[in-house]
Structures are given as structure tokens and as C-alpha cells.
Design an enzyme around this catalytic site. Structure first.
Site, PDB file in Angstrom:
ATOM      1  CD  GLU A 132      -2.998  -1.089   2.211  1.00  0.00           C
ATOM      2  OE1 GLU A 132      -4.150  -1.455   1.957  1.00  0.00           O
ATOM      3  OE2 GLU A 132      -2.646  -0.754   3.355  1.00  0.00           O
TER       4      GLU A 132
ATOM      5  CB  CYS B 135       3.145   7.620   3.043  1.00  0.00           C
ATOM      6  SG  CYS B 135       3.715   6.511   4.328  1.00  0.00           S
TER       7      CYS B 135
ATOM      8  CB  CYS C 277       7.117  -4.682   8.755  1.00  0.00           C
ATOM      9  SG  CYS C 277       8.494  -4.013   9.728  1.00  0.00           S
TER      10      CYS C 277
ATOM     11  CB  CYS D 118       5.859  -1.636  16.053  1.00  0.00           C
ATOM     12  SG  CYS D 118       7.547  -1.309  15.542  1.00  0.00           S
TER      13      CYS D 118
ATOM     14  CB  CYS E 137       2.624  -1.096  13.455  1.00  0.00           C
ATOM     15  SG  CYS E 137       2.825  -1.153  11.680  1.00  0.00           S
TER      16      CYS E 137
ATOM     17  N   GLY F 230       6.949  -1.596   6.152  1.00  0.00           N
ATOM     18  CA  GLY F 230       8.337  -2.051   6.158  1.00  0.00           C
ATOM     19  C   GLY F 230       9.295  -1.104   6.840  1.00  0.00           C
TER      20      GLY F 230
ATOM     21  CB  SER G  19      10.280   7.105   9.029  1.00  0.00           C
ATOM     22  OG  SER G  19       9.893   6.742  10.315  1.00  0.00           O
TER      23      SER G  19
ATOM     24  CB  SER H 279       9.653   4.970  15.016  1.00  0.00           C
ATOM     25  OG  SER H 279       9.234   5.206  13.707  1.00  0.00           O
TER      26      SER H 279
ATOM     27  CG  ASN I 263      -4.181   7.058  13.107  1.00  0.00           C
ATOM     28  OD1 ASN I 263      -5.017   7.937  13.242  1.00  0.00           O
ATOM     29  ND2 ASN I 263      -2.963   7.303  12.631  1.00  0.00           N
TER      30      ASN I 263
ATOM     31  CB  CYS J 290       0.712   6.767  11.342  1.00  0.00           C
ATOM     32  SG  CYS J 290       1.862   7.775  10.503  1.00  0.00           S
TER      33      CYS J 290
END
Ligand code: SF4
Length: 330
Positions: free
Chosen positions: A81, A94, A101, A105, A108, A151, A183, A206, A282, A323
Site C-alpha cells: 500500500e 508515503c 514487516c 511493533c 502497527c 516495512g 523513517s 520512531s 490511530n 500511520c
């Protein structure tokens, strides 16, 4: 799209053909080689067959129309995406650097997918190219690129840097290095390497927690790289590059948004060229977002302590494009 492949196909042609091909792809933003009328017909046919320009993608638009999420199907049927965020005169893309990934985290959605594979540089560039084509129809263009999608960019270092160079190339999309941000969750070897590159992109870290214990709970990679080691590496990076580093801090209700944590964060951030970007969380199935009152309290405390702080605008929550929400596993 694959520049090496394109070079190979055009190797028996005069040198100016490659320049023409790059102009056609990145400046004219053609979607089919038949549009490149400077090329003879047989060459256009060959390019369409061996280096096609179509990108298989599906677009979802947020209610306010400021965010567009694009699902791209890769040649091997894997999906990634990409998100386009519009904010006044800025069109920020983005991009993803991996299919899924590995870093898991806790906050996420991508982390829950696990890692399938790294993206190639051409697959990273294709995301920006696709959006450039989309914007061209509105007489707009991509102004900024952030490597903050699916990722960990610094775990796919070479492809990420190759993509940055292609995006920055003056014969290509010509996006200024200062308009490109990478990032990372804090991959120390990658940050050290980046400090020695001759291209000065922006670096974002991050952070999400002001101490190792909480950071390790939220980001398993923090068990490998302590905050002490991370800050030491960042200070060396700043010494070499003299560039600002942005620390991203996603605010999660009663997890990392308490006054004591703001105090600890302020202590860590009190250094030249450090800045904080607060990101409203989010919702995924694990945590709840901080209230607006808690965000404002946290932000004001940092400001009073003399820390440079910004608060990120929320984008695309209704289409799961914000995010931490990117996932192709529904
Ligand atoms: S936040 Fe980034 S590094 Fe962490 S799991 Fe998600 S995509 Fe990976």
C-alpha cells in the site's frame, strides 16, 4: 520501470535514447511506450513487451478527499500500500519499502503481517510514479516523499537508497533530497551508513517511548538497540550531517501520554537539532488513541521546556491509510 533493464534493452541504441526514455517515463509520465513517439515503432513495441509501464493498482479515497490509499499488485502477486496525503499545496507520498514487516511493533497493523520480502528499488519508485501520473491529470505533482509506509526502510537499505537517488535524479522526478524523509525504528547500522551518504535526505526516528522498558514493550527491535546506543548514533549522525533529526512519538492513551513521560521525553530531547513530531494514535485492535486534551497537555509541556514540537495532522483514518494502519491482510 526497471532502469537497469531499460539500460540493457537500449544498449544497442545511441546514448541519447536512454535520456529520451527517462524523460518519457519521469517527466512526460507516459503509461504506454506507444506515447513515446520520438521512438521508432519497432522499439516502442520491444519496450512495451520487455519493459512495460503499466502498474496494477486500486485506489481508495478518504471522505474528505485529502487522502488516497493505493493498493499495488506486484508482478509476483504480492500486494503493498502507498498513501497520498494532500495538505494545502503539498502532495506527500508515503511509500512502502517491504511487503509486510518483520519488526512487529505492537501498535502497527503492518507488523502483524510479518515480512514476505523486500521491495526492489523499481517497486519503490513505481509507487511515486503512479501517484505522479495520477496528479498530472489534475496538473499537480508530488512535492514530498516519506519512507514511512509498510516495512523498515533501513532493513532494505540498498533498494531504499537506490530509489532515493532515482527520485532525486534531475533527469527523473527531480524531487529534492530535502523533500525526502526516511523513517526508521532505530536500525543503528543503517543510520551509521546513512550518515556517510552523499545525499542529504531527512531522517526520522520512531521513538514512541522515553525509556527502554516501555520502548521494548511497544517495539521489540528496542531489545536489540538501547536508547543510549541509539542517541549516541544519532548524535554522531548530526555531527557529520549537521541536519535536524525528527523524533516521532505516537500518543497512545495511558501508555505513553502521561505527564511523567512528557517530562522524561523533554529531558532526552533537550539537544540542538532534535525535534519532536507528535502523532495522534490511530486505533488498531491493541490500543486507544490519547484524548485531544492529553495530546495538548503533552505538547504544551514540551513547548514550555523549549523543545521544538509539531503535531501531525490526522490523515485517512476512515480508509485505514493512517500511520500504523497499513495492511494488505484484511
Ligand atoms: S511501525 Fe514500521 S517498523 Fe514497526 S512494524 Fe510497523 S512498519 Fe514495521
Amino acid at each position: 520501470m526497471n532502469i537497469e533493464k531499460l539500460q540493457h534493452i537500449l544498449s544497442d541504441q545511441p546514448a541519447y535514447r536512454l535520456k529520451q526514455a527517462k524523460k518519457a517515463i519521469f517527466i512526460d509520465l507516459i503509461e504506454d511506450w506507444d506515447e513515446a513517439t520520438v521512438f521508432p515503432k519497432d522499439l516502442r513495441e520491444k519496450l512495451n513487451k520487455e519493459c512495460p509501464l503499466d502498474i496494477n493498482a486500486t485506489l481508495t479515497i478518504s471522505k474528505d478527499a485529502n487522502t488516497k490509499k493505493i493498493l499495488i499488485k506486484l508482478d509476483d502477486n504480492n500486494e503493498i500500500e502507498t498513501v497520498l496525503m494532500k495538505n494545502r499545496d503539498r502532495n506527500t507520498v508515503c511509500v512502502s519499502t517491504q511487503v509486510g514487516c518483520a519488526l512487529k511493533c505492537a501498535f502497527c497493523a503492518t507488523g502483524k503481517m510479518g515480512l514476505t520480502r523486500d521491495l526492489k528499488a523499481s517497486e519503490i519508485v513505481a509507487q511515486v510514479l503512479l501517484i505522479s501520473r495520477h496528479l498530472k491529470k489534475k496538473k499537480e505533482h508530488v512535492t514530498n516523499v516519506v519512507f514511512m509506509g509498510m516495512g523498515e526502510p533501513l532493513l532494505n537499505y540498498d533498494a531504499t537508497l537506490d530509489a532515493v537517488r532515482i527520485l532525486n535524479d534531475k533527469d527523473g522526478l527531480h524531487i529534492g533530497a530535502r523533500k525526502i524523509s526516511i523513517s526508521t525504528s532505530g536500525i543503528i547500522p543503517g543510520i551509521k551508513k546513512l550518515a556517510n551518504e552523499d545525499i542529504q535526505v531527512n531522517l526520522a526516528i520512531s521513538l514512541h517511548a522515553p525509556n527502554d522498558r516501555l520502548r521494548q514493550e511497544l517495539m521489540p527491535i528496542a531489545r536489540k538497540y538501547s536508547l543510549e546506543e541509539l542517541f549516541q548514533t544519532i548524535d554522531e549522525y548530526i555531527k557529520k550531517t549537521n541536519r535536524k533529526v525528527m523524533f516521532e512519538y505516537v500518543l497512545i492513551r495511558e501508555v505513553n501520554d502521561l505527564p511523567i513521560q512528557a517530562k522524561k521525553l523533554a529531558k532526552l530531547m533537550r539537544k540542538p537539532l532534535y525535534m519532536v513530531n507528535l502523532i495522534p494514535y490511530n486505533e488498531t485492535d491493541m490500543f486507544e488513541p490519547s484524548s485531544q486534551a492529553a495530546i495538548t497537555r503533552f505538547k504544551n509541556f514540551l513547548l514550555r521546556e523549549g523543545i521544538e514540537v509539531t503535531e501531525r495532522k490526522r490523515f485517512g483514518r476512515d480508509i485505514s491509510a493512517a500511520c500504523g494502519q497499513l495492511s494488505t491482510k484484511k
